[in-house]
Design a protein around this motif. Structure first.
Motif, mmCIF file in Angstrom:
data_model
loop_
_atom_site.group_PDB
_atom_site.id
_atom_site.type_symbol
_atom_site.label_atom_id
_atom_site.label_comp_id
_atom_site.label_asym_id
_atom_site.label_seq_id
_atom_site.Cartn_x
_atom_site.Cartn_y
_atom_site.Cartn_z
ATOM 1 N N CYS A 1 0.762 -1.185 0.116
ATOM 2 C CA CYS A 1 -0.006 -0.033 0.044
ATOM 3 C C CYS A 1 0.858 1.245 -0.112
ATOM 4 O O CYS A 1 0.363 2.513 -0.542
ATOM 5 C CB CYS A 1 -0.923 -0.029 1.192
ATOM 6 S SG CYS A 1 -0.046 0.073 2.768
ATOM 7 N N GLY A 2 1.917 1.277 0.496
ATOM 8 C CA GLY A 2 3.001 2.238 0.615
ATOM 9 C C GLY A 2 2.698 3.362 1.825
ATOM 10 O O GLY A 2 3.447 4.333 1.912
ATOM 11 N N ALA A 3 1.765 2.857 2.665
ATOM 12 C CA ALA A 3 1.782 3.500 3.881
ATOM 13 C C ALA A 3 2.948 3.836 4.618
ATOM 14 O O ALA A 3 2.883 4.769 5.410
ATOM 15 C CB ALA A 3 0.459 2.951 4.604
ATOM 16 N N CYS A 4 3.881 2.809 4.681
ATOM 17 C CA CYS A 4 4.935 2.938 5.588
ATOM 18 C C CYS A 4 6.176 3.983 4.992
ATOM 19 O O CYS A 4 6.935 4.462 5.651
ATOM 20 C CB CYS A 4 5.488 1.577 5.708
ATOM 21 S SG CYS A 4 5.916 0.735 4.142
ATOM 22 N N TYR A 5 6.011 4.362 3.579
ATOM 23 C CA TYR A 5 7.090 5.234 3.107
ATOM 24 C C TYR A 5 6.956 6.649 3.553
ATOM 25 O O TYR A 5 7.974 7.098 3.925
ATOM 26 C CB TYR A 5 6.975 5.099 1.436
ATOM 27 C CG TYR A 5 7.703 5.901 0.761
ATOM 28 C CD1 TYR A 5 8.964 5.829 0.777
ATOM 29 C CD2 TYR A 5 7.002 7.157 0.100
ATOM 30 C CE1 TYR A 5 9.907 6.573 0.390
ATOM 31 C CE2 TYR A 5 8.080 7.978 -0.570
ATOM 32 C CZ TYR A 5 9.588 7.789 -0.386
ATOM 33 O OH TYR A 5 10.278 8.657 -1.125
ATOM 34 N N PRO A 6 5.708 7.132 3.766
ATOM 35 C CA PRO A 6 6.037 8.570 4.332
ATOM 36 C C PRO A 6 6.457 9.038 5.660
ATOM 37 O O PRO A 6 7.451 9.754 5.790
ATOM 38 C CB PRO A 6 4.398 9.006 4.239
ATOM 39 C CG PRO A 6 3.724 8.187 3.647
ATOM 40 C CD PRO A 6 4.647 6.787 3.434
ATOM 41 N N PRO A 7 6.402 7.720 6.514
ATOM 42 C CA PRO A 7 7.043 8.048 7.948
ATOM 43 C C PRO A 7 8.179 7.551 7.830
ATOM 44 O O PRO A 7 9.184 7.714 8.684
ATOM 45 C CB PRO A 7 6.418 7.345 8.830
ATOM 46 C CG PRO A 7 5.378 6.333 8.247
ATOM 47 C CD PRO A 7 5.181 6.783 6.825
ATOM 48 N N CYS A 8 8.697 6.772 6.748
ATOM 49 C CA CYS A 8 10.153 6.159 7.028
ATOM 50 C C CYS A 8 10.706 6.133 5.421
ATOM 51 O O CYS A 8 10.494 5.166 4.720
ATOM 52 C CB CYS A 8 9.915 4.841 7.515
ATOM 53 S SG CYS A 8 11.624 3.950 7.846
ATOM 54 N N PRO A 9 11.175 7.154 4.992
ATOM 55 C CA PRO A 9 11.629 7.155 3.478
ATOM 56 C C PRO A 9 12.487 6.039 3.143
ATOM 57 O O PRO A 9 12.625 5.748 1.865
ATOM 58 C CB PRO A 9 12.210 8.536 3.187
ATOM 59 C CG PRO A 9 11.310 9.311 4.112
ATOM 60 C CD PRO A 9 10.967 8.571 5.407
ATOM 61 N N PRO A 10 13.588 5.594 4.059
ATOM 62 C CA PRO A 10 14.332 4.456 3.664
ATOM 63 C C PRO A 10 13.509 3.369 3.227
ATOM 64 O O PRO A 10 14.177 2.259 2.754
ATOM 65 C CB PRO A 10 14.902 4.211 5.000
ATOM 66 C CG PRO A 10 15.134 5.491 5.523
ATOM 67 C CD PRO A 10 13.650 6.083 5.245
#
Ligand code: SF4
Ligand code: SF4
Length: 358
Positions: free
Chosen positions: A239-248
Motif C-alpha cells: 500500500c505504501g503507507a510506511c513510506y511517508p513516515p520512513c523514506p528508507p
C-alpha cells in the motif's frame, strides 16, 4: 502600570471569498431566480432583481507558470470584468454582465489555447492533487497524466454529449487524496518496499512505522548490528503507507509501480446514493510522458458508457443496470479475480485488513 496587551491571533486560513467576488455576485447573493446553459461552457444566472451574469468556463493545463496566469489575468481585464474564480476541478471561470461580451471572450480564450467547456454532461477537468509540488510520497506525476488524458479528451470537454456528467480523478499515490470519481486513475505498487537498513535508525521512528502498517506486516529487527525494520512480505499488500513516515522504506519503482483504473464512484445523492469505486484494470505501465496505455483504457470505458448508458445515468447507474459481466464485455477489458471485489469471496481479502474483521 499599563496592562499587558493580549497578542492578536494570527490566522492564515482561507481568506473571506467575498472580497474577490464579481460585484454582481455579491449584490445578488442568495437571490437567484434561475440559471441555464446557453451553450457548453457558458452558465447564465438570472436574479430576482433582474440582473444577469454569464460565466464562461475554460480548461487549463493545471500546473500553471506565472506567464500563463498573467495571460489569463490579462484576458480577464481585456475581455471580461477583471474577476475570475477556480472551480473545485480547477477550471477557470470568467464572469461578465452582458451577453455581448461572451463571444469575444470565448474567441480569445480558445485562440490562446484554453478550451471552453466542462459544464453539464461533459467530461470536466480531472481532479488531482499537485503531488510532485507539495507532497512527499507521489508514485507518479498526476498532473502529467491529467494533461496527457485531457489532450485526448479535448472534444469531450468542449461538448456535452455524455449521458450524465463524468468526473474523473488521478491520484499520485496509492493511499491517495483523489476521492470518489466516475473514473479514477490510481497508482498501484506491486512489490513490497526495499529497506535501506543503514538509514532506518537515523531517519525513522520505528514504533510509528510499525503502527502505520494496516496489515501488521512490519516488525522491529536488528540488521548488521543496527536497529532497523523487517517486512513480512507474505502479509504486505504494497500500500505504501510506511513510506511517508520512513523514506528508507522505498516503494516507488519505475517498473513495479503501476497504474490501476477504478470506476463507478460518486459523491452526489442525485437519483441514487453515493457509491464507492471498483477496480476494473490493473498493472498498466506508468509510462510518461503520455501514458498511452492508461488513455486507451479510459477511452474504451468512456466510449462504452457514452454508447450504452441511458440519459442521465451516471457511470455507477449504468454498471448497476447492465451488471459487471456486461461491463467487461462492452469495454473488452480482461476480467481477473483481482478486480471488482464485491463478490462473496472478497470477505477473505477484506479480512486481510486489521480494520475490518468478520
Ligand atoms: S494523492 Fe498521494 S502523493 Fe498525491 S498529493 Fe495526495 S497523498 Fe500526496
Ligand atoms: S507497504 Fe503497506 S502493507 Fe506493506 S509493509 Fe508498508 S504499510 Fe505495510
Amino acid at each position: 502600570m499599563s496592562q499587558p496587551q493580549m497578542r492578536r491571533a494570527i490566522e492564515s486560513g482561507v481568506p473571506d471569498n467575498r472580497q474577490f467576488l464579481h460585484p454582481l455576485l455579491i449584490k445578488n447573493y442568495g437571490n437567484w431566480k434561475y440559471h441555464d446553459r446557453p451553450r457548453p461552457g457558458v452558465l447564465h444566472h438570472v436574479s430576482h432583481s433582474g440582473d444577469e451574469v454569464w460565466t464562461v468556463r475554460a480548461g487549463t493545463q493545471r500546473q500553471m507558470d506565472v506567464y500563463t496566469i498573467r495571460k489569463l489575468c490579462d484576458i480577464a481585464d481585456r475581455f471580461a470584468e477583471s474577476h475570475v474564480r477556480f472551480t473545485i476541478r480547477s477550471n477557470i471561470e470568467f464572469m461578465v454582465s452582458s451577453f455581448a461580451k461572451v463571444s469575444p471572450l470565448i474567441q480569445e480564450l480558445e485562440a490562446s489555447g484554453f478550451p471552453v467547456g466542462g459544464t453539464g454532461n461533459s467530461v470536466s477537468m480531472i481532479a488531482h492533487t499537485q503531488g510532485w509540488l507539495h507532497c512527499d510520497i507521489p508514485g507518479t506525476d498526476a498532473s502529467g497524466v491529467v494533461k496527457a488524458l485531457m489532450d485526448d479528451l479535448y472534444d469531450e470537454f468542449r461538448r456535452e454529449e455524455m449521458p450524465n456528467r463524468v468526473h474523473m480523478s488521478t491520484s499520485c499515490c496509492e493511499i491517495n487524496c483523489g476521492g470518489q470519481a466516475d473514473i479514477a486513475i490510481i497508482v498501484q505498487h506491486t512489490k513490497p518496499p526495499k529497506i535501506n537498513h543503514d538509514l532506518v535508525a537515523n531517519v525513522c521512528e520505528r514504533p510509528a512505522v510499525v503502527a502505520r502498517c494496516p496489515v501488521a506486516a512490519i516488525r522491529p529487527a536488528m540488521v548488521n548490528g543496527k536497529p532497523s525494520l523487517e517486512i513480512d512480505e507474505k502479509k504486505c499488500m504494497c500500500c505504501g503507507a510506511c513510506y511517508p513516515p520512513c523514506p528508507p522504506m522505498q516503494i516507488n519503482d519505475p517498473e513495479y509501480s503501476k497504474l490501476a483504473i477504478w470506476v463507478g464512484g460518486k459523491n452526489s445523492n442525485a437519483r441514487a446514493k453515493p457509491t464507492f469505486m471498483k477496480m476494473v484494470a490493473a498493472g498498466l505501465p506508468n509510462n510518461p510522458p503520455r501514458w498511452p496505455e492508461v488513455s486507451e483504457v479510459v477511452k474504451r470505458i468512456l466510449h462504452a458508457y457514452k454508447n450504452d448508458a441511458r440519459a442521465w445515468e451516471r457511470m455507477s447507474d449504468w454498471i448497476e443496470r447492465i451488471g459487471w459481466p456486461r461491463f467487461f464485455e462492452k469495454t473488452e477489458l480482461p476480467f481477473t479475480k483481482y478486480l471488482i471485489d464485491d463478490w462473496r469471496g472478497a470477505r477473505a481479502n477484506l479480512n486481510a485488513s486489521t480494520h475490518i474483521r468478520f
